[in-house]
Motif scaffolding. Sequence first.
Motif, PDB file in Angstrom:
ATOM      1  N   LEU A   1     -22.702   8.871 -13.325  1.00  0.00           N
ATOM      2  CA  LEU A   1     -22.012   7.614 -13.763  1.00  0.00           C
ATOM      3  C   LEU A   1     -21.430   6.688 -12.310  1.00  0.00           C
ATOM      4  O   LEU A   1     -21.979   5.516 -12.525  1.00  0.00           O
ATOM      5  CB  LEU A   1     -21.803   7.285 -14.575  1.00  0.00           C
ATOM      6  CG  LEU A   1     -22.491   7.770 -16.158  1.00  0.00           C
ATOM      7  CD1 LEU A   1     -21.454   8.427 -17.165  1.00  0.00           C
ATOM      8  CD2 LEU A   1     -23.245   7.158 -16.325  1.00  0.00           C
ATOM      9  N   GLY A   2     -20.833   6.866 -12.260  1.00  0.00           N
ATOM     10  CA  GLY A   2     -19.829   6.607 -10.862  1.00  0.00           C
ATOM     11  C   GLY A   2     -20.623   6.652 -10.021  1.00  0.00           C
ATOM     12  O   GLY A   2     -20.557   5.502  -8.941  1.00  0.00           O
ATOM     13  N   VAL A   3     -22.151   7.309  -9.379  1.00  0.00           N
ATOM     14  CA  VAL A   3     -22.458   6.210  -7.968  1.00  0.00           C
ATOM     15  C   VAL A   3     -23.804   5.444  -8.426  1.00  0.00           C
ATOM     16  O   VAL A   3     -23.813   4.642  -7.161  1.00  0.00           O
ATOM     17  CB  VAL A   3     -23.724   8.080  -7.367  1.00  0.00           C
ATOM     18  CG1 VAL A   3     -24.843   7.840  -6.938  1.00  0.00           C
ATOM     19  CG2 VAL A   3     -22.919   8.851  -6.734  1.00  0.00           C
ATOM     20  N   ILE A   4     -24.170   6.077  -9.840  1.00  0.00           N
ATOM     21  CA  ILE A   4     -24.929   4.386  -9.913  1.00  0.00           C
ATOM     22  C   ILE A   4     -24.245   3.469 -10.359  1.00  0.00           C
ATOM     23  O   ILE A   4     -24.268   2.395  -9.827  1.00  0.00           O
ATOM     24  CB  ILE A   4     -25.784   4.853 -11.226  1.00  0.00           C
ATOM     25  CG1 ILE A   4     -26.613   6.119 -11.160  1.00  0.00           C
ATOM     26  CG2 ILE A   4     -26.089   3.306 -11.814  1.00  0.00           C
ATOM     27  CD1 ILE A   4     -27.162   6.084 -13.146  1.00  0.00           C
ATOM     28  N   ALA A   5     -22.829   3.507 -10.722  1.00  0.00           N
ATOM     29  CA  ALA A   5     -21.690   2.204 -10.790  1.00  0.00           C
ATOM     30  C   ALA A   5     -21.527   1.428  -9.664  1.00  0.00           C
ATOM     31  O   ALA A   5     -21.612   0.428  -8.898  1.00  0.00           O
ATOM     32  CB  ALA A   5     -20.786   2.519 -11.225  1.00  0.00           C
ATOM     33  N   GLU A   6     -21.757   2.406  -7.889  1.00  0.00           N
ATOM     34  CA  GLU A   6     -21.457   2.293  -6.142  1.00  0.00           C
ATOM     35  C   GLU A   6     -22.948   1.055  -5.894  1.00  0.00           C
ATOM     36  O   GLU A   6     -22.703   0.611  -5.642  1.00  0.00           O
ATOM     37  CB  GLU A   6     -20.713   3.290  -6.045  1.00  0.00           C
ATOM     38  CG  GLU A   6     -21.331   2.937  -4.670  1.00  0.00           C
ATOM     39  CD  GLU A   6     -20.144   2.511  -4.077  1.00  0.00           C
ATOM     40  OE1 GLU A   6     -20.321   0.974  -3.750  1.00  0.00           O
ATOM     41  OE2 GLU A   6     -18.869   1.848  -4.837  1.00  0.00           O
ATOM     42  N   ASN A   7     -23.707   2.383  -7.035  1.00  0.00           N
ATOM     43  CA  ASN A   7     -25.349   1.535  -5.960  1.00  0.00           C
ATOM     44  C   ASN A   7     -25.810  -0.385  -6.893  1.00  0.00           C
ATOM     45  O   ASN A   7     -26.499  -0.763  -6.148  1.00  0.00           O
ATOM     46  CB  ASN A   7     -26.401   2.592  -6.683  1.00  0.00           C
ATOM     47  CG  ASN A   7     -26.156   3.785  -5.645  1.00  0.00           C
ATOM     48  OD1 ASN A   7     -25.615   3.698  -4.189  1.00  0.00           O
ATOM     49  ND2 ASN A   7     -26.752   4.698  -6.500  1.00  0.00           N
ATOM     50  N   LYS A   8     -25.305   0.336  -7.881  1.00  0.00           N
ATOM     51  CA  LYS A   8     -25.595  -1.615  -8.734  1.00  0.00           C
ATOM     52  C   LYS A   8     -24.391  -2.568  -8.620  1.00  0.00           C
ATOM     53  O   LYS A   8     -24.793  -3.958  -8.736  1.00  0.00           O
ATOM     54  CB  LYS A   8     -25.423  -1.154 -10.085  1.00  0.00           C
ATOM     55  CG  LYS A   8     -26.513  -0.431 -10.682  1.00  0.00           C
ATOM     56  CD  LYS A   8     -27.548  -0.918 -10.487  1.00  0.00           C
ATOM     57  CE  LYS A   8     -29.275   0.213 -11.054  1.00  0.00           C
ATOM     58  NZ  LYS A   8     -30.459  -0.251 -10.681  1.00  0.00           N
ATOM     59  N   LYS A   9     -23.450  -2.338  -8.242  1.00  0.00           N
ATOM     60  CA  LYS A   9     -22.582  -3.412  -7.835  1.00  0.00           C
ATOM     61  C   LYS A   9     -22.933  -3.972  -6.423  1.00  0.00           C
ATOM     62  O   LYS A   9     -23.426  -4.329  -5.742  1.00  0.00           O
ATOM     63  CB  LYS A   9     -21.357  -2.498  -6.413  1.00  0.00           C
ATOM     64  CG  LYS A   9     -19.892  -3.352  -6.896  1.00  0.00           C
ATOM     65  CD  LYS A   9     -18.758  -2.859  -5.923  1.00  0.00           C
ATOM     66  CE  LYS A   9     -18.890  -2.438  -4.911  1.00  0.00           C
ATOM     67  NZ  LYS A   9     -18.984  -3.547  -3.635  1.00  0.00           N
ATOM     68  N   PRO A  10     -22.838  -6.005  -7.158  1.00  0.00           N
ATOM     69  CA  PRO A  10     -23.342  -6.478  -6.004  1.00  0.00           C
ATOM     70  C   PRO A  10     -22.511  -6.494  -4.910  1.00  0.00           C
ATOM     71  O   PRO A  10     -21.584  -6.884  -4.852  1.00  0.00           O
ATOM     72  CB  PRO A  10     -23.358  -7.717  -7.104  1.00  0.00           C
ATOM     73  CG  PRO A  10     -22.222  -7.194  -8.089  1.00  0.00           C
ATOM     74  CD  PRO A  10     -22.531  -6.375  -8.183  1.00  0.00           C
ATOM     75  N   ALA A  11     -23.399  -6.987  -3.769  1.00  0.00           N
ATOM     76  CA  ALA A  11     -22.623  -7.046  -2.482  1.00  0.00           C
ATOM     77  C   ALA A  11     -21.784  -8.613  -2.334  1.00  0.00           C
ATOM     78  O   ALA A  11     -20.055  -8.713  -2.059  1.00  0.00           O
ATOM     79  CB  ALA A  11     -24.005  -7.478  -1.136  1.00  0.00           C
TER      80      ALA A  11
END
Length: 184
Positions: free
Chosen positions: A22-32
Amino acid sequence: MAFTIKQMAAILGALGVISFILGVIAENKKPAMGVPINGNDVVICKYPSDPTVALGYLATAFLAITTAAGYFAVFYPYKGKVVPKAVLFRNKGFLVFLNIAVATAGLAAALLLWPTITEQLHQTRNIHHNLETECPTAKTGVLGGGAFLSLDSCLFWLVALMLADNAREDYLEETDSKVTAVIE
């Protein structure tokens, strides 16, 4: 229902891996960054819809559940045999890994919550009076670091569980041998 050490290890591992994912997906989905929209003496930041905040809070929740399950697992009376906590704390390896597990869980929680709360604040407080605002987002990489620390914490809980099992077996063998010596 009586738990076994293998069941508790599987539960700990599953919860830790879920928190990590969940933490890795949250990091990857965060907008720039957000899109600045100039208004009358204000800049309104429009952020794309993303699940970062929800996933960050879920990762933190699973980390908390993992930590609670880890604490429960190391002190649980397996097979109905209670071992005093003082016996477990005499084992230096157990004590070290227990403290490391607790410390990494705390650091992981901080690294998961900091960018999650920051991102939520950026999304809710999106009207700025500074006309040169670039619509920032939370720091990149911190959520991912928190996710990895969450996995590390889970692994340290597993090591502490193994060491607690060893200390428990040693104590029960000593107790059984003393009882046998008294009987003979």
